[in-house]
Design a protein around this motif. Sequence first.
Motif, PDB file in Angstrom:
ATOM      1  N   UNK A  30       0.831  -1.242  -0.091  1.00 53.69           N
ATOM      2  CA  UNK A  30       0.223   0.084  -0.098  1.00 53.69           C
ATOM      3  C   UNK A  30       0.845   1.291  -0.115  1.00 53.69           C
ATOM      4  N   UNK A  31       1.919   1.196   0.861  1.00 48.94           N
ATOM      5  CA  UNK A  31       2.726   2.553   0.993  1.00 48.94           C
ATOM      6  C   UNK A  31       3.473   2.541  -0.298  1.00 48.94           C
ATOM      7  N   UNK A  32       3.976   1.633  -1.125  1.00 52.54           N
ATOM      8  CA  UNK A  32       4.723   1.602  -2.291  1.00 52.54           C
ATOM      9  C   UNK A  32       3.706   2.016  -3.361  1.00 52.54           C
TER      10      UNK A  32
ATOM     11  N   UNK B  49       5.542   9.484 -16.104  1.00 53.38           N
ATOM     12  CA  UNK B  49       5.078   8.117 -16.295  1.00 53.38           C
ATOM     13  C   UNK B  49       6.126   7.319 -16.662  1.00 53.38           C
ATOM     14  N   UNK B  50       7.289   7.759 -17.210  1.00 56.95           N
ATOM     15  CA  UNK B  50       8.458   6.760 -17.450  1.00 56.95           C
ATOM     16  C   UNK B  50       9.089   6.257 -16.206  1.00 56.95           C
TER      17      UNK B  50
ATOM     18  N   UNK C   8      10.161   2.091 -12.154  1.00 53.48           N
ATOM     19  CA  UNK C   8       9.848   1.661 -10.791  1.00 53.48           C
ATOM     20  C   UNK C   8       9.015   0.454 -10.498  1.00 53.48           C
ATOM     21  N   UNK C   9       7.848   0.555 -10.974  1.00 54.52           N
ATOM     22  CA  UNK C   9       6.908  -0.640 -11.124  1.00 54.52           C
ATOM     23  C   UNK C   9       7.622  -1.767 -11.612  1.00 54.52           C
TER      24      UNK C   9
ATOM     25  N   UNK D  25       1.168  -6.849  -5.146  1.00 55.92           N
ATOM     26  CA  UNK D  25       0.220  -6.032  -4.271  1.00 55.92           C
ATOM     27  C   UNK D  25       0.285  -4.693  -4.813  1.00 55.92           C
ATOM     28  N   UNK D  26       1.339  -4.132  -5.399  1.00 55.96           N
ATOM     29  CA  UNK D  26       1.525  -2.612  -5.819  1.00 55.96           C
ATOM     30  C   UNK D  26       0.578  -2.568  -7.088  1.00 55.96           C
TER      31      UNK D  26
END
Length: 394
Positions: A184-186, A196-197, A202-203, A268-269
């Motif tokens: 949730x925090x991430x 956006x890039x 990061x995702x 979860x992210x």
Amino acid sequence: MSHSTVPRGRAQAKTQTNAKAKDGADPSTEASGAGSQTSAKSAAGLSGWPGWLAGRFGRSGKQGKSGAGGGSGGTSGKGRGDGLSGKVSLRIRLRRDRTLILMTVPAILLILVFNYIPVFGNVVAFQDYDPYLSDNGFVAMLQSPWVGFEQFDRVFADSEFWHAVQNTFVLFFLQLVLFFPIPILLALLINSVLRPRVRAMAQAIMYLPHFFSWVLVVTVFQQIFGGAGVIAQTLADHGSTGFDLMTDPESFKYLVTLQSVWKDAGWGIIVFLAALSSVSNDLYEAAAMDGANRWRRMWHITLPALRPVIALLLVLRVGDALTVGFEQLLLQRQAVGPDASEVLDTYVWWNGIRNQDFSYAAAAGLIKGIVGLTLVLVANKVAHLMGEQGVYKK
């Protein structure tokens, strides 16, 4: 003899009209009746059509608003209907959704084969099952003697079983407190990134360990936190010795939680970012115009938008309370010993499957399933009391 100036046809029509007026009949009523007969004939002509076609094309072949023949089509307010009932027949629904049905057939077969058919194997928990009674496992199940609840008595009388239950709940609460809030925090952190890039990169980096097997995850941690790992070698170069986190029973539960965070936080992210994408930007703009800072916007807009997803995942997480990672713990069992790593899944493996005591293993697994189902129902009830939908509606 006098001659009338009114033509004979008009005089006759007037005479008939007057006669009908004397009898109490209204010419407009007769015209309305003729129109109703026409509408009825038109509706009768569409009676062989599917209900939704009759509702669309009405009396004159044009798209209508209230179904065939005004109100006789029965489709107003219902959309596509069938006859007067306003329901779509099973044959039309199957023809309409045949592509979607064919797409779900493989998934249904997989669920039946791997989830529902094995449920019938729980009958061996009430038997003294011997797989060598027959070459066919099903025939051996039928020939095995019934012992009632004898296997359950053995499970409850075993102190190792209760020690495994204790370790299971300790690991569950640690993962619930330390692991569950991190995605949730991430997700909130990634969602606040404007470029956006950078957000996509990061995702992707955080989600990549989700595809790693537990063998690879344990190997990576061994190379970092083990006795010959990077940290131990760095400390040895500076005169310090004796660092080996992978073989420390006291810190093993925290190590397992750290491994779960590194491997599964990316999944979860994605779930929480999908929930955040449905929040309208107009809400943030309106809150900013009213003077709300970033923390206020997160507390009053972002977190309420995540509440349904948080409640759903929390209920599912509680349902998996007794499943804290079979492969992960089995790979590290010899390094830290069974006292620190024994959970219900490994207990069933070592005492039931490995020793070929299948009835005992089935009894322990059935207890675990019943407790897990109870936890899901209780957690879902709590979600309903909090105003959330949970796994299913009331």
